[in-house]
Enzyme design. Structure first.
Site, mmCIF file in Angstrom:
data_model
loop_
_atom_site.group_PDB
_atom_site.id
_atom_site.type_symbol
_atom_site.label_atom_id
_atom_site.label_comp_id
_atom_site.label_asym_id
_atom_site.label_seq_id
_atom_site.Cartn_x
_atom_site.Cartn_y
_atom_site.Cartn_z
ATOM 1 N N LYS A 121 50.784 14.444 12.601
ATOM 2 C CA LYS A 121 51.073 13.072 13.040
ATOM 3 C C LYS A 121 50.372 12.701 14.349
ATOM 4 O O LYS A 121 50.797 11.786 15.060
ATOM 5 C CB LYS A 121 52.586 12.819 13.228
ATOM 6 N N GLY A 122 49.281 13.374 14.665
ATOM 7 C CA GLY A 122 48.588 13.075 15.915
ATOM 8 C C GLY A 122 47.423 12.113 15.731
ATOM 9 O O GLY A 122 46.938 11.527 16.689
ATOM 10 N N GLY A 123 46.964 11.975 14.482
ATOM 11 C CA GLY A 123 45.781 11.160 14.212
ATOM 12 C C GLY A 123 44.655 11.987 13.624
ATOM 13 O O GLY A 123 43.480 11.613 13.714
ATOM 14 N N LYS A 327 49.722 5.592 6.541
ATOM 15 C CA LYS A 327 49.264 5.657 7.924
ATOM 16 C C LYS A 327 49.638 4.373 8.652
ATOM 17 O O LYS A 327 49.524 3.281 8.104
ATOM 18 C CB LYS A 327 47.746 5.869 7.970
ATOM 19 N N ARG A 329 52.674 3.562 9.719
ATOM 20 C CA ARG A 329 53.965 3.057 9.223
ATOM 21 C C ARG A 329 54.840 2.579 10.372
ATOM 22 O O ARG A 329 54.723 3.057 11.488
ATOM 23 C CB ARG A 329 54.725 4.207 8.526
ATOM 24 N N MET A 330 55.784 1.695 10.037
ATOM 25 C CA MET A 330 56.831 1.323 10.984
ATOM 26 C C MET A 330 57.709 2.551 11.213
ATOM 27 O O MET A 330 58.125 3.187 10.249
ATOM 28 C CB MET A 330 57.709 0.211 10.373
#
Length: 364
Positions: A121-123, A327, A329-330
């Site tokens: 979840k870092g990119g 990608k 996402r809220m």
């Protein structure tokens, strides 16, 4: 093409350097689609790749005119192509034969020279898709999880997963779990002590919420964030072993990698800046990999709905491409005091990480 001129290397080209000269010219005109096709033709464009988060599945046999078949799996547009008939027939191409064997023209499967090892979840998907715009990067589209899950399959299996690449090209893959798994640094080191390691880091608090959001999407019945984040809600004691929180303890993970690799072989990318200034972060990554800065701001536009940079012309296509639905996402809404308590918890860990990294990421 002759008009292109390089300030890097204009010394004489001995015969064996013909390939490099040709290759540089190819790079110079990488924006011309003609040359793009040539690079990928030379590259034996046609590897089969896994799709993200799945194990192996056979390649689909549908071809587009260009030879790229697109598969949308919600995470990215991945190349899933079968072997083209004349793939390795390049050595016999008139006017292109190299001195003797012609092996410089043959694309082969090699072990990776660079890895994106974290963080979840870092990119990392964004970074990989952005890097794939570079004609000298050959990246596996999926996450092979070799060093953490499939190590017993051996290096030959791992090599067989890699895309084919020419001599000057850099082969890479990304598996964000590598950064946090204990056995991985030693295993990677056993493959190559010179490998270049890239870690995309992001504010551990927002990273944890993003991680939790992803878990909800896969397991809707999961308990509330608070009940998992705290051992004891009344005294605010945090459960730092809960995976979404544990992954964010970057200093302790980095320390394990630094026991095996010099700091100069590890490049840290700011996940926040990757979104606010993709070209700037990509420039630094290209420098770290020893590549010319070919991916620049000309490649990006900002999509306000998604809040993400998107690619104007992704690899092998003239249509703009944003990352998949999962990608940007809220995030699940989290109580303000909980956030405050988490920031407090991470503060000393972040400070220690900034010191080890030699840079302040400015997380609040």
């Amino acid at each position: 093409m002759a008009a292109f001129h390089y300030h890097h290397h204009h010394h004489h080209y001995p015969h064996s350097d013909l390939r490099r000269l040709f290759h540089r010219l190819t790079i110079a005109s990488s924006l011309s689609i003609l040359c793009f096709s040539l690079v990928y033709l030379l590259t034996g464009c046609c590897e089969s790749e896994l799709s993200e988060n799945t194990d192996i599945k056979p390649p689909t046999r549908e071809f587009l005119v260009s030879g790229w078949q697109y598969e949308r799996n919600g995470t990215s547009v991945e190349r899933q192509v079968t072997t083209a008939p004349g793939e390795d027939a390049f050595s016999g191409h008139p006017g292109l034969e190299a001195n003797s064997s012609g092996k410089e023209w043959t694309a082969t499967r090699r072990l990776p020279q660079a890895l994106i090892i974290g963080v979840k979840k870092g990119g990392t998907r964004a970074l990989l898709e952005f890097l794939r715009l570079h004609p000298d990067i050959r990246a596996l589209g999926s996450e092979p999880h070799f060093f953490d899950r499939h190590y017993a399959r051996g290096l030959d299996w791992y090599r067989s997963m890699m895309p084919k690449a020419l001599d000057g090209q850099i082969v890479m893959e990304k598996t964000p779990r590598y950064f946090v798994t204990v056995e991985t640094p030693a295993r990677v080191h056993a493959m190559s002590k010179d490998v270049k390691l890239i870690v995309v880091v992001r504010d551990p608090v927002t990273r944890a919420i993003s991680d939790y959001t992803q878990i909800i999407s896969k397991t809707p019945d999961i308990p509330a964030f608070e009940s998992l984040a705290f051992k004891n809600r009344t005294n605010g004691e945090i459960d730092s072993l809960w995976s979404p929180l544990w992954i964010g303890l970057y200093a302790q993970h980095l320390e394990r990698w630094l026991a095996w690799f010099p700091r100069t072989q590890i490049h840290l990318v700011s996940g926040e800046r990757l979104i606010s200034d993709p070209a700037g972060e990509l420039g630094k990554v290209q420098d770290f990999l020893g590549l010319q800065r070919i991916v620049t701001d000309k490649h990006f536009y900002f999509n306000k709905t998604k809040g993400f940079p998107c690619l104007k012309k992704p690899e092998g296509s003239s249509k703009p491409h944003c990352l998949g639905k999962t990608k940007g996402r809220m995030h699940a809404p989290i109580d303000r005091e909980v956030l405050q308590r988490l920031r407090e918890f991470y503060k000393p860990h972040n400070q220690r990480f900034y010191q080890m990294a030699g840079q302040d990421f400015g997380w609040q």
